[in-house]
Design an enzyme around this catalytic site. Structure first.
Site, PDB file in Angstrom:
ATOM      1  N   CYS A 100      36.881  59.043  37.049  1.00 27.88           N
ATOM      2  CA  CYS A 100      37.982  58.395  37.772  1.00 27.88           C
ATOM      3  C   CYS A 100      37.847  58.665  39.264  1.00 27.88           C
ATOM      4  O   CYS A 100      37.533  59.796  39.657  1.00 27.88           O
ATOM      5  CB  CYS A 100      39.296  58.968  37.244  1.00 27.88           C
ATOM      6  N   HIS A 142      41.235  52.466  30.440  1.00 26.70           N
ATOM      7  CA  HIS A 142      41.418  53.534  31.431  1.00 26.70           C
ATOM      8  C   HIS A 142      42.362  53.064  32.545  1.00 26.70           C
ATOM      9  O   HIS A 142      43.278  53.790  32.946  1.00 26.70           O
ATOM     10  CB  HIS A 142      40.044  53.926  32.000  1.00 26.70           C
ATOM     11  N   GLU A 143      42.139  51.835  33.031  1.00 27.54           N
ATOM     12  CA  GLU A 143      42.968  51.338  34.146  1.00 27.54           C
ATOM     13  C   GLU A 143      44.396  51.061  33.697  1.00 27.54           C
ATOM     14  O   GLU A 143      45.341  51.351  34.436  1.00 27.54           O
ATOM     15  CB  GLU A 143      42.329  50.094  34.777  1.00 27.54           C
ATOM     16  N   HIS A 146      46.462  54.130  33.736  1.00 29.60           N
ATOM     17  CA  HIS A 146      46.981  54.522  35.055  1.00 29.60           C
ATOM     18  C   HIS A 146      48.374  53.935  35.293  1.00 29.60           C
ATOM     19  O   HIS A 146      49.211  54.555  35.945  1.00 29.60           O
ATOM     20  CB  HIS A 146      46.054  54.006  36.167  1.00 29.60           C
TER      21      HIS A 146
HETATM   22 NI    NI Z   1      40.949  56.178  37.047  1.00 30.42          NI
END
Ligand code: NI
Length: 189
Positions: A100, A142-143, A146
């Site tokens: 990240c 993953h995004e 967030h």
């Molecule tokens: Ni990230």
């Protein structure tokens, strides 16, 4: 064009754990946010995805570089934006590489779906319903994490799955485990 500052863990851990709100109107502001996210990602060639909260904007908008079905070509394609991405289906969870831009130099192995169906708006404000597979699914997952304040270290199961990469005496890149470093308070919420 604007390259924005990326919020880094641990300094900005509270900000990075905030939940983002849906983009209400696909207007000039949203278009300018997409542009800034792309500029910032392009300025950080190590990255393959970036979410708005990482540049201190708590809107559900991410940019990702995808490989698609082109397995021959290792280079990811230019970033595309996903606005208000919503996971409709997730399957085929497997352990894979993770990292990240908010954790420079830190990598790990996390369990994420490799088959992900997502709806939302594309960068022209048009609705999409799309299937992401393989590592593309990992990047998109993953995004989206967030946007809910979930960081990749939250998905690490064991300290042995977290590592840094160092150059050794002979110039080779080697994994260095973090077991000597007390990162454990940050792994689970
Ligand atoms: Ni990230």
């Amino acid at each position: 064009m604007a390259v924005r500052e990326i919020l880094l863990y641990i300094e900005h851990s509270d900000a990075l754990r905030k939940k983002s709100r849906p983009v209400q109107h696909f207007d000039e502001k949203a278009i300018s946010l997409i542009r800034d996210l792309k500029d910032t990602l392009n300025a950080n060639p190590d990255g393959i995805g970036l979410a708005a909260p990482q540049i201190n904007v708590y809107q559900r908008l991410v940019v990702v570089c995808l490989k698609g079905n082109d397995v021959e070509n290792c280079e990811p394609r230019p970033p595309i934006a996903l606005v208000n991405p919503k996971i409709i289906a997730a399957a085929d969870e497997r352990k894979d590489f993770d990292g990240c831009l908010s954790f420079p130099g830190l990598y790990g192995e996390t369990n994420r779906p490799h088959h992900l169906r997502v709806t939302g708006l594309d960068e022209n404000g048009e609705p999409f319903d799309r299937l992401f597979e393989g590592f593309d699914a990992v990047v998109v997952h993953h995004e989206i994490d967030h946007l809910d304040g979930i960081l990749f270290v939250n998905r690490i199961e064991s300290m042995e799955d977290l590592y840094r990469i160092h150059k050794n005496e002979t110039g080779e890149f080697v994994r260095v485990s973090l077991s000597d470093f007390d990162f454990s308070p940050h792994i689970r919420k």
